[in-house]
Design an enzyme around this catalytic site. Structure first.
Site, PDB file in Angstrom:
ATOM      1  N   SER A   1     -27.478   6.572 126.789  1.00 37.85           N
ATOM      2  CA  SER A   1     -27.365   6.849 125.359  1.00 37.85           C
ATOM      3  C   SER A   1     -26.135   7.710 125.052  1.00 37.85           C
ATOM      4  O   SER A   1     -25.583   8.392 125.924  1.00 37.85           O
ATOM      5  CB  SER A   1     -28.621   7.570 124.854  1.00 37.85           C
ATOM      6  OG  SER A   1     -29.756   6.764 125.028  1.00 37.85           O
ATOM      7  N   GLN A   2     -25.734   7.678 123.801  1.00 37.38           N
ATOM      8  CA  GLN A   2     -24.616   8.488 123.328  1.00 37.38           C
ATOM      9  C   GLN A   2     -24.941   9.966 123.541  1.00 37.38           C
ATOM     10  O   GLN A   2     -26.002  10.435 123.133  1.00 37.38           O
ATOM     11  CB  GLN A   2     -24.386   8.192 121.853  1.00 37.38           C
ATOM     12  CG  GLN A   2     -23.123   8.766 121.273  1.00 37.38           C
ATOM     13  CD  GLN A   2     -22.913   8.272 119.845  1.00 37.38           C
ATOM     14  OE1 GLN A   2     -23.642   7.401 119.352  1.00 37.38           O
ATOM     15  NE2 GLN A   2     -21.932   8.825 119.175  1.00 37.38           N
TER      16      GLN A   2
END
Length: 368
Positions: A91-92
C-alpha cells in the site's frame, strides 16, 4: 546502483520518505515515524509490476534503479498477480501511516492484521508493539511464504498465518485492535467476536475507512473516517483474482440518465456507490481533457449498465444496477454531497447497514 550499494542508500532513502510524509502531515506520531525510518521497505518489495504488467526488480540491473526509486516513494505497488490480474500490493506509505496512527495503539496491545501482503505492515506493527503482540493472516501460501522469509530476514517474528482472514485467528484472541488492509463488503462476524472489550476494528468498508467498536456479543457500531481508502478486496480462496469479464453490451435505445457522467469521478459519491453496489468493475470514456464522458459498469452476477456520451443509459442483467446508483445519487445530492465521515455503520446480529448522518437516516444493507 549496484546490489552492494542498496543497504546504505536505502537507510537515507527511508529517512527522506519519512520526512516527506511528516511534512505532508501524514506521519505525526514519533513512534510510527521511527518504524518507517527503520523497517526496510525494499526488502519486503523486492519487485513489483508496472501498469503494463512488466516486472520491475531489484535483482535486474536493467530495472534496479527504477525499482529502488519506486519503493522509496509514496506509491502503492502491485506485488502479486493471479491469472494475470493484480491480487496483492504494497500500500501507499502515506495511507499505511494514516491507518497505523488511526489504530491508536498503546504498549501491550495485541493486533490482528487481515491481509499480510508483503509483510511490510506486519513488520511496522512488530517494530512498534513487539513480535508477540502481532498476528497477521493471508489467504495464499504464495503470499505468506515469501512474507515469512522477509520478516525473518529483517529480524521480525510476528505470527504469520495462511488462512481465510474472514475467520480471523481465534487462537490468540481477544485482540485490542483488528485492522484489515484489504477491502471488505461487510464485517465478518468472527472479527467482532475476537475483539477485546474496548477494542475496535479498522477496515476499508467500501472505499473508506471505518472504525467499528464492539457494543455487545454480536453487535457493533462505528463511523467512517474522512477521505477515501482504495484497497484490493478480501479474497476467500487462493484461486480468486481479478475482475469478472465484461458481459455483452446491451442493445436497443437508451433512456435518459439522472446520474451524470461527472458524478462518476466524484470520490465522495463513489464511496456511497461502493456501499450501494460493492465490487463493481468500471470502464470509462474520456474526453481530450481527461473528463469522464461515458462508462460501462458491471458486477459479478452479469448486471451491466452502459452510460452513453449523449447522457442516455442502457442496462442488462438480473438487477437494475444503474437505477440503484441513480437512487443513491439523488439522496447524496439532496444531502449536500456529504463525504465519508458523514456515514456510520451498525451491526446487529445477522444484519449490517450503513447510514447517513444518524442511525435513523437513509441506510443501505450490507451483504456478505
Amino acid at each position: 546502483m549496484t546490489a552492494e550499494d542498496i543497504t546504505d542508500t536505502a537507510q537515507a532513502a527511508r529517512a527522506k520518505l519519512a520526512q516527506e510524509l511528516a511534512d505532508a502531515g501524514d506521519l505525526t506520531d514519533p513512534a510510527w515515524r521511527a518504524a518507517f525510518e527503520t523497517v526496510p521497505r525494499h526488502v519486503f518489495v523486492p519487485y513489483f509490476y508496472d501498469h503494463a504488467g512488466n516486472r520491475i526488480s531489484g535483482d535486474d540491473p536493467e530495472t534496479r534503479d527504477q525499482w529502488f526509486t519506486a519503493v522509496h516513494e509514496d506509491r502503492a505497488l502491485v506485488t502479486h498477480r493471479t491469472n494475470g490480474a493484480a491480487t496483492s500490493s504494497s500500500s501507499q506509505p502515506s495511507v499505511m501511516a494514516g491507518m497505523l496512527q488511526a489504530l491508536a495503539v498503546e504498549d501491550g496491545m495485541r493486533v490482528l492484521e487481515i491481509g499480510a501482503g508483503t509483510g511490510y505492515n506486519a513488520a511496522l506493527l512488530a517494530h512498534r508493539l513487539g513480535d508477540d503482540q502481532v498476528v497477521t493472516i493471508d489467504i495464499s501460501p504464495d503470499i505468506t511464504g515469501p512474507a515469512q522469509g522477509r520478516l525473518t530476514s529483517t529480524g521480525h517474528r510476528p505470527l504469520l498465518v495462511t488462512g481465510n482472514g474472514a475467520f480471523g485467528w481465534p487462537d490468540r484472541a481477544p485482540y485490542d485492535r483488528i485492522m484489515a488492509t484489504c477491502r471488505l463488503d461487510s464485517i465478518p462476524p468472527a472479527l467482532i467476536h475476537q475483539l477485546a472489550d474496548g477494542g475496535f476494528i479498522l477496515a476499508p468498508l467500501g472505499n473508506a475507512l471505518a472504525r467499528i467498536h464492539r457494543t455487545g456479543e454480536a453487535t457493533a457500531e462505528g463511523r467512517f473516517l474522512p477521505g477515501g481508502a482504495f484497497f484490493m478486496p478480501l479474497r476467500h480462496s487462493a484461486e480468486e483474482g481479478g475482475p469478472s469479464r465484461r458481459p455483452e453490451l446491451p442493445t436497443g435505445p437508451g433512456r435518459p440518465s439522472s446520474l451524470p457522467a461527472a458524478a462518476i469521478g466524484d470520490n465522495a459519491f463513489r464511496f456511497l456507490a461502493s456501499i450501494v453496489e460493492p465490487g463493481l468493475t468500471w470502464q470509462y470514456d474520456l474526453s481530450g481533457e481527461r473528463q469522464i464522458t461515458g462508462a460501462r459498469v458491471w458486477s459479478d452476477d452479469g448486471s451491466l449498465a452502459h452510460l452513453h456520451p449523449d447522457g442516455t443509459v442502457t442496462e442488462t442483467g438480473p438487477r437494475p444496477l444503474w437505477c440503484n446508483l441513480e437512487n443513491a445519487h439523488h439522496i447524496y445530492r439532496d444531502a449536500g454531497e456529504p463525504g465519508p465521515d458523514h456515514y456510520g455503520v451498525t451491526i446487529e446480529d445477522h444484519s449490517q447497514r450503513v447510514w447517513l448522518d444518524t442511525p435513523d437516516g437513509p441506510s443501505w444493507t450490507l451483504h456478505p
